[in-house]
Write an enzyme that holds these catalytic residues in place. Structure first.
Site, PDB file in Angstrom:
ATOM      1  N   HIS A  45     -63.355  -6.132   7.531  1.00 18.11           N
ATOM      2  CA  HIS A  45     -64.228  -5.489   8.360  1.00 18.11           C
ATOM      3  C   HIS A  45     -64.939  -4.394   7.891  1.00 18.11           C
ATOM      4  O   HIS A  45     -65.537  -3.520   8.562  1.00 18.11           O
ATOM      5  CB  HIS A  45     -63.306  -5.148   9.684  1.00 18.11           C
ATOM      6  CG  HIS A  45     -62.672  -6.336  10.240  1.00 18.11           C
ATOM      7  ND1 HIS A  45     -63.369  -7.043  11.258  1.00 18.11           N
ATOM      8  CD2 HIS A  45     -61.557  -6.942  10.215  1.00 18.11           C
ATOM      9  CE1 HIS A  45     -62.558  -8.057  11.641  1.00 18.11           C
ATOM     10  NE2 HIS A  45     -61.428  -8.059  10.915  1.00 18.11           N
ATOM     11  N   ASP A  51     -66.883 -10.465  12.859  1.00 17.62           N
ATOM     12  CA  ASP A  51     -65.801 -10.560  13.517  1.00 17.62           C
ATOM     13  C   ASP A  51     -65.603 -12.205  14.139  1.00 17.62           C
ATOM     14  O   ASP A  51     -66.362 -12.738  14.638  1.00 17.62           O
ATOM     15  CB  ASP A  51     -65.564  -9.996  14.794  1.00 17.62           C
ATOM     16  CG  ASP A  51     -65.373  -8.509  14.572  1.00 17.62           C
ATOM     17  OD1 ASP A  51     -65.035  -8.032  13.292  1.00 17.62           O
ATOM     18  OD2 ASP A  51     -65.378  -7.714  15.452  1.00 17.62           O
ATOM     19  N   HIS A  55     -59.857 -12.333  15.252  1.00 16.82           N
ATOM     20  CA  HIS A  55     -59.612 -10.826  15.371  1.00 16.82           C
ATOM     21  C   HIS A  55     -58.882 -10.514  16.478  1.00 16.82           C
ATOM     22  O   HIS A  55     -58.311  -9.454  16.574  1.00 16.82           O
ATOM     23  CB  HIS A  55     -61.009 -10.276  15.074  1.00 16.82           C
ATOM     24  CG  HIS A  55     -60.983  -8.871  14.896  1.00 16.82           C
ATOM     25  ND1 HIS A  55     -59.901  -8.261  14.062  1.00 16.82           N
ATOM     26  CD2 HIS A  55     -61.904  -7.931  15.167  1.00 16.82           C
ATOM     27  CE1 HIS A  55     -60.468  -6.907  14.209  1.00 16.82           C
ATOM     28  NE2 HIS A  55     -61.688  -6.789  14.740  1.00 16.82           N
ATOM     29  N   HIS A 133     -64.483  -7.048  22.911  1.00 25.58           N
ATOM     30  CA  HIS A 133     -64.238  -8.269  21.554  1.00 25.58           C
ATOM     31  C   HIS A 133     -63.711  -9.636  22.263  1.00 25.58           C
ATOM     32  O   HIS A 133     -64.132 -10.562  22.187  1.00 25.58           O
ATOM     33  CB  HIS A 133     -63.356  -7.736  20.626  1.00 25.58           C
ATOM     34  CG  HIS A 133     -63.838  -6.833  19.726  1.00 25.58           C
ATOM     35  ND1 HIS A 133     -63.966  -5.335  20.011  1.00 25.58           N
ATOM     36  CD2 HIS A 133     -64.103  -7.112  18.532  1.00 25.58           C
ATOM     37  CE1 HIS A 133     -64.554  -5.121  18.855  1.00 25.58           C
ATOM     38  NE2 HIS A 133     -64.692  -6.110  17.855  1.00 25.58           N
TER      39      HIS A 133
END
Length: 185
Positions: A45, A51, A55, A133
């Protein structure tokens, strides 16, 4: 015209707590070796990177499993500051969005993004909170972080940003490039 929107790896930004990238010369012509060979060490990263769902999503796709078509094609570059809200995304017709500027992607914006975009990229070393995320990666929206968009005007472009094929990794460095769209005359 092409814009290289990739950070240089060894001098680029590092997310707090990640291993900074480094290199050493395993062989060096300056030391009398027949060639120069560089060993590198880095977090997946560091710098400009993608990503993978793995992750933040248990059992999610890893870097080499992500569909490559998400990382190439029509995109829009837009400038935002402050907290990004869903209504700010209205009128963006491209399937990929690169965000220029210091903004925070809210959970509500991430929910709108998962319905609208196949890829979202930011200049920061993170797209946002763990929940942001999870919203994006859980919907298999490709996430690019650490973009260098400072010299890129807002507009529509063609994006090329393929992650390295790192089997089993939760992310991977990319070389991200924008190409201006040809204007027909």
């Amino acid at each position: 015209m092409f814009y290289d929107i990739t950070q240089e790896v060894f001098s680029g930004r590092v997310y707090p707590g990640d291993t900074p990238p480094s290199f050493s010369r395993a062989q060096d012509m300056e030391r009398g070796d027949g060639c120069t060979v560089t060993d590198i060490a880095m977090c997946a990263h560091n710098g400009t990177h993608a990503d993978a769902p793995a992750h933040f999503i248990r059992g999610g796709r890893t870097a080499e499993e992500f569909e490559l078509s998400r990382f190439a094609g029509a995109c829009a570059v837009r400038s935002f500051t402050g907290v990004l809200r869903p209504e700010m995304l209205e009128g963006i017709g491209a399937p990929r969005l690169l965000i220029k500027g210091a903004c925070i992607v809210s959970e509500d914006a991430a929910k709108a993004m998962r319905e609208k975009f196949m890829l979202v990229g930011v200049e920061a070393q993170t797209v946002g909170s763990p929940q942001v995320h999870k919203i994006l990666l859980g919907a298999e929206v490709a996430v690019l972080e650490g973009l260098a968009l400072g010299g890129v005007p807002e507009g529509k472009y063609e994006l090329f940003a393929f992650p390295l094929k790192l089997g089993g990794a939760d992310g991977a460095p990319v070389r991200a490039v924008l190409r201006t769209l040809e204007v027909e005359t």
